[in-house]
Design a protein around this motif. Structure first.
Motif, PDB file in Angstrom:
ATOM      1  N   ASP B 233      92.214  43.358  61.940  1.00  0.00           N
ATOM      2  CA  ASP B 233      91.103  44.093  62.550  1.00  0.00           C
ATOM      3  C   ASP B 233      91.551  44.928  63.743  1.00  0.00           C
ATOM      4  OD1 ASP B 233      89.446  43.068  60.681  1.00  0.00           O
ATOM      5  OD2 ASP B 233      88.517  41.564  61.983  1.00  0.00           O
ATOM      6  N   THR B 234      92.515  44.409  64.455  1.00  0.00           N
ATOM      7  CA  THR B 234      93.074  45.159  65.572  1.00  0.00           C
ATOM      8  C   THR B 234      93.622  46.496  65.074  1.00  0.00           C
ATOM      9  OG1 THR B 234      93.659  43.234  66.896  1.00  0.00           O
ATOM     10  CG2 THR B 234      95.020  45.197  67.195  1.00  0.00           C
ATOM     11  N   GLY B 235      94.332  46.437  63.967  1.00  0.00           N
ATOM     12  CA  GLY B 235      94.913  47.650  63.407  1.00  0.00           C
ATOM     13  C   GLY B 235      93.848  48.634  62.956  1.00  0.00           C
ATOM     14  N   ALA B 236      92.818  48.110  62.311  1.00  0.00           N
ATOM     15  CA  ALA B 236      91.754  48.981  61.806  1.00  0.00           C
ATOM     16  C   ALA B 236      91.037  49.673  62.970  1.00  0.00           C
ATOM     17  CB  ALA B 236      90.769  48.162  60.974  1.00  0.00           C
ATOM     18  N   GLU B 237      90.612  48.882  63.929  1.00  0.00           N
ATOM     19  CA  GLU B 237      89.910  49.451  65.081  1.00  0.00           C
ATOM     20  C   GLU B 237      90.803  50.399  65.856  1.00  0.00           C
ATOM     21  OE1 GLU B 237      87.669  47.220  68.002  1.00  0.00           O
ATOM     22  OE2 GLU B 237      87.343  45.642  66.490  1.00  0.00           O
ATOM     23  N   MET B 239      93.392  52.087  64.892  1.00  0.00           N
ATOM     24  CA  MET B 239      93.704  53.331  64.178  1.00  0.00           C
ATOM     25  C   MET B 239      92.524  54.289  64.238  1.00  0.00           C
ATOM     26  SD  MET B 239      96.349  54.564  62.749  1.00  0.00           S
ATOM     27  CE  MET B 239      96.136  56.297  63.091  1.00  0.00           C
ATOM     28  N   ARG B 240      91.331  53.734  64.099  1.00  0.00           N
ATOM     29  CA  ARG B 240      90.139  54.594  64.193  1.00  0.00           C
ATOM     30  C   ARG B 240      90.100  55.285  65.562  1.00  0.00           C
ATOM     31  NH1 ARG B 240      87.437  51.045  60.444  1.00  0.00           N
ATOM     32  NH2 ARG B 240      87.262  49.415  62.014  1.00  0.00           N
ATOM     33  N   GLU B 241      90.367  54.503  66.585  1.00  0.00           N
ATOM     34  CA  GLU B 241      90.341  55.058  67.942  1.00  0.00           C
ATOM     35  C   GLU B 241      91.415  56.125  68.117  1.00  0.00           C
ATOM     36  OE1 GLU B 241      88.240  54.808  70.288  1.00  0.00           O
ATOM     37  OE2 GLU B 241      89.403  55.896  71.805  1.00  0.00           O
ATOM     38  N   LEU B 242      92.601  55.841  67.583  1.00  0.00           N
ATOM     39  CA  LEU B 242      93.703  56.789  67.698  1.00  0.00           C
ATOM     40  C   LEU B 242      93.371  58.105  66.977  1.00  0.00           C
ATOM     41  CD1 LEU B 242      95.806  55.588  69.453  1.00  0.00           C
ATOM     42  CD2 LEU B 242      96.885  54.588  67.442  1.00  0.00           C
ATOM     43  N   LEU B 243      92.763  57.989  65.810  1.00  0.00           N
ATOM     44  CA  LEU B 243      92.401  59.194  65.057  1.00  0.00           C
ATOM     45  C   LEU B 243      91.361  60.008  65.819  1.00  0.00           C
ATOM     46  CD1 LEU B 243      92.225  57.853  61.391  1.00  0.00           C
ATOM     47  CD2 LEU B 243      93.724  59.654  62.252  1.00  0.00           C
ATOM     48  N   ARG B 244      90.498  59.280  66.509  1.00  0.00           N
ATOM     49  CA  ARG B 244      89.474  59.942  67.304  1.00  0.00           C
ATOM     50  C   ARG B 244      90.136  60.726  68.447  1.00  0.00           C
ATOM     51  NH1 ARG B 244      86.450  55.285  68.561  1.00  0.00           N
ATOM     52  NH2 ARG B 244      86.083  55.029  66.325  1.00  0.00           N
ATOM     53  N   ARG B 245      91.108  60.082  69.066  1.00  0.00           N
ATOM     54  CA  ARG B 245      91.752  60.723  70.202  1.00  0.00           C
ATOM     55  C   ARG B 245      92.675  61.865  69.795  1.00  0.00           C
ATOM     56  NH1 ARG B 245      93.702  55.693  74.071  1.00  0.00           N
ATOM     57  NH2 ARG B 245      91.718  54.564  74.103  1.00  0.00           N
ATOM     58  N   VAL B 266      92.788  52.153  57.227  1.00  0.00           N
ATOM     59  CA  VAL B 266      91.946  53.153  57.877  1.00  0.00           C
ATOM     60  C   VAL B 266      92.484  54.563  57.608  1.00  0.00           C
ATOM     61  CG1 VAL B 266      91.283  54.083  60.136  1.00  0.00           C
ATOM     62  CG2 VAL B 266      90.992  51.637  59.642  1.00  0.00           C
ATOM     63  N   LEU B 267      93.799  54.687  57.658  1.00  0.00           N
ATOM     64  CA  LEU B 267      94.404  55.995  57.387  1.00  0.00           C
ATOM     65  C   LEU B 267      94.053  56.472  55.977  1.00  0.00           C
ATOM     66  CD1 LEU B 267      97.940  55.590  59.018  1.00  0.00           C
ATOM     67  CD2 LEU B 267      96.182  57.265  59.666  1.00  0.00           C
ATOM     68  N   ARG B 268      94.134  55.561  55.053  1.00  0.00           N
ATOM     69  CA  ARG B 268      93.826  55.916  53.677  1.00  0.00           C
ATOM     70  C   ARG B 268      92.368  56.387  53.559  1.00  0.00           C
ATOM     71  NH1 ARG B 268      94.740  52.172  48.948  1.00  0.00           N
ATOM     72  NH2 ARG B 268      94.605  50.613  50.578  1.00  0.00           N
ATOM     73  N   ASP B 269      91.478  55.596  54.173  1.00  0.00           N
ATOM     74  CA  ASP B 269      90.058  55.958  54.121  1.00  0.00           C
ATOM     75  C   ASP B 269      89.810  57.309  54.795  1.00  0.00           C
ATOM     76  OD1 ASP B 269      89.713  53.593  52.863  1.00  0.00           O
ATOM     77  OD2 ASP B 269      88.702  52.562  54.526  1.00  0.00           O
ATOM     78  N   ALA B 270      90.667  57.609  55.767  1.00  0.00           N
ATOM     79  CA  ALA B 270      90.491  58.876  56.475  1.00  0.00           C
ATOM     80  C   ALA B 270      91.201  60.019  55.748  1.00  0.00           C
ATOM     81  CB  ALA B 270      91.030  58.753  57.897  1.00  0.00           C
ATOM     82  N   GLY B 271      91.736  59.729  54.592  1.00  0.00           N
ATOM     83  CA  GLY B 271      92.361  60.776  53.793  1.00  0.00           C
ATOM     84  C   GLY B 271      93.771  61.153  54.217  1.00  0.00           C
TER      85      GLY B 271
END
Lengths: 340, 340
Positions: B233-237, B239-245, B266-271
């Motif tokens: 979960d740490t990785g998922a959260e 990564m989402r934050e990093l992609l946002r930034r 998360v990266l995969r889901d983000a394409g």
DNA sequence: TTGTAAGCGTTATCAA
DNA sequence: TTGATAACGCTTACAA
């Protein structure tokens, strides 16, 4: 085993008594917070305790009280797999919660070799623990026998076949397996196989039995493969074998989520879609289940509660309660997701 | 804590002495296989032992010998995560192998609450164990302090900052992190972030420090996020934050394989493709690493060997050897796979 | 309210 | 080679 007596000698009650000028008996009373001690005596003792840096020698206390304040949690697994089993963590958690609350120290003893078994038996006999909770016992488990023979308060998590008369807390693996397999049948699958595991344990046996029951006359023995461990690799190997035996297989019951994960990866590599070509279900509702793509339909085990109840059972015996001859089966719940 | 004295009284050396007509002293000698006993006496004692069903009371023996034959393996983790950490299992395995060989019983004490800490400290003081191995200690860990104060033979696995003078066995997290991060730089990544974790531990801190060192002036603090646990979960959260930034992020160092797995999903889901759009590396070489798609480049920890050496260190102290003031760092190895 | 003394089940010391 | 007997450090009657 060697000895090192170069440590500074620890202060004893004798020292506290000498320094405070109070008798050993009264010092003991103060230390144990018993009534019938004057404030004067209490203060003198407390001062002396600080002065000499006294800490109680629990071994000596145990000898006279005949109890240790510790309860063993015996885990019978090849070590490296201890961490692979998603249930053990939650069982530990539940057990410790109850034991900790009752001020007992939970000591975990892990064993996988015969040598370990003998040493643990010796340890149990040594009066280091007041009770024991036994996880994942196998058929004819020597530790289970030792515990039964010792007669200390004990409980199984799970229900080992031919187990000695020690109460158990388990789940109804058979019914759960039957229920989830039925789903495969109801959704029109006709070539349904199983990757079974751990047939030397009640859980493994019962899951297979439930599978067979659910399929009834549709059951085809050649579509069952079995392996020793509930592991990812078991699923991978088992699925390859199943595909070899029946390329048109369209339903799979994996004995655990980890097994299911292995099976799904093989299915994907073999170009089968899930749940399109093959429906698959698992067991445990562990973290594997939600990391699969698609997410796995599975059976949720109340692992934390299993641990809790086993601990409560032991505590109850410790308090002089009876040792029930049977056991308790906790409810499971089927979690439907996308894999079938 | 209650008492149940309804158990049948166990036979003692007194009983054996009475039945065999041999003195307690000699009985004890026979029991311990000491020399200077006649065959006659030995046989008489052995017969009496069988007759009365004698088993040694180890608590009593410990009282006089001042040793227990047990060594504590203290695991300091939120319980449910004990099973998530791929290293702990192998450390346990290595420790137990050595201890078992030397005929010591390894007792695992797991703690996550303050209450647990106090009870464990009490347990250690109680003379239940002759030594202790401490895993994953945090900054200011009360158990580490208690062990240091007690002065019993001990070793850390890992290297807690500001730790008391107890030797440690660890890995060079900093160098390893630096090395694997360098790979990201060398393959032309320019926007490199890190999902850090467990900064209250040496491992977490050192991995971050290695990352920073490797990037040098290229380091961008806003591309580091941190969380308490090495978890999926740490990785998922994270990564989402990093992609946002930084949507154009093209390299990620995850503090552990589990973290990397979360980030990859998360990266995969983000394409984003891996390693095409984003290169990612982990740490541990756990089973997560080979279950990722693509498989993860990561750092292999010699977990089994860490456990082994810590146990050897404690045994050595037990035999009167010195307690080294420093520690030992074991070599890690970078495993290159497909994710970067 | 306190002190004395008898255990708890071993091991260890010392004569015999 | 063996048997008494004194520890080990604590709790717990029992008496005072």
């Amino acid at each position: 085993m060697a000895r090192d007596r170069s440590l500074p000698r620890r202060a004893t009650i004798h020292d506290v008594a000498a320094v405070s000028g109070i008798s050993r008996g009264t010092v003991s009373r103060v230390l144990n917070g018993e009534p019938y001690v004057s404030d004067r005596a209490r203060e003198a003792v407390e001062a002396a305790v600080r002065e000499v840096g006294y800490v109680r020698n629990t071994a000596a206390r145990n000898l006279v009280t005949q109890r240790s304040g510790a309860i063993a949690l015996i885990v019978h697994e090849p070590h490296s797999l201890v961490l692979e089993d998603p249930n053990i963590g939650n069982i530990l958690l539940g057990t410790n919660a109850v034991l900790s609350e009752a001020d007992y120290q939970m000591v975990t003893l892990i064993l996988d070799s015969v040598r370990d078994s003998e040493r643990v038996a010796e340890y149990l006999r040594g009066g280091f623990v007041d009770g024991a909770i036994i996880l994942s016992a196998r058929v004819g488990d020597p530790i289970a026998l030792a515990v039964a023979e010792l007669g200390i308060p004990a409980a199984f998590v799970g229900h080992p076949p031919n187990a000695p008369e020690i109460p158990f807390i388990g789940i109804d693996n058979l019914s759960a397996a039957r229920e989830i397999t039925t789903r495969l049948v109801d959704t029109g699958r006709t070539k349904i196989g199983m990757v079974a595991a751990a047939l030397d344990r009640d859980s493994g046996q019962d899951r297979l039995a439930g599978f067979i029951e659910a399929l009834g006359k549709q059951f085809n023995p050649s579509l069952v493969v079995d392996y020793p461990l509930y592991a990812y690799d078991t699923g991978a190997e088992g699925m390859r074998e199943l595909l070899r035996r029946e390329p048109a297989i369209d339903g799979v019951f994996a004995a655990s989520d980890a097994v299911a994960a292995g099976a799904m990866d093989v299915l994907r590599d073999a170009g089968r879609s899930v749940p399109g070509d093959v429906g698959i279900v698992g067991f445990d509702d562990s973290s594997w289940a939600i990391r699969c793509h698609p997410m796995l339909s599975t059976v949720r085990q109340p692992a934390y509660e299993l641990g809790r109840q086993a601990a409560l059972q032991v505590l109850n015996q410790l308090r002089g309660g009876p040792r029930p001859s049977g056991g308790t089966l906790l409810q499971t719940e089927v979690v439907w997701r996308d894999s079938a």
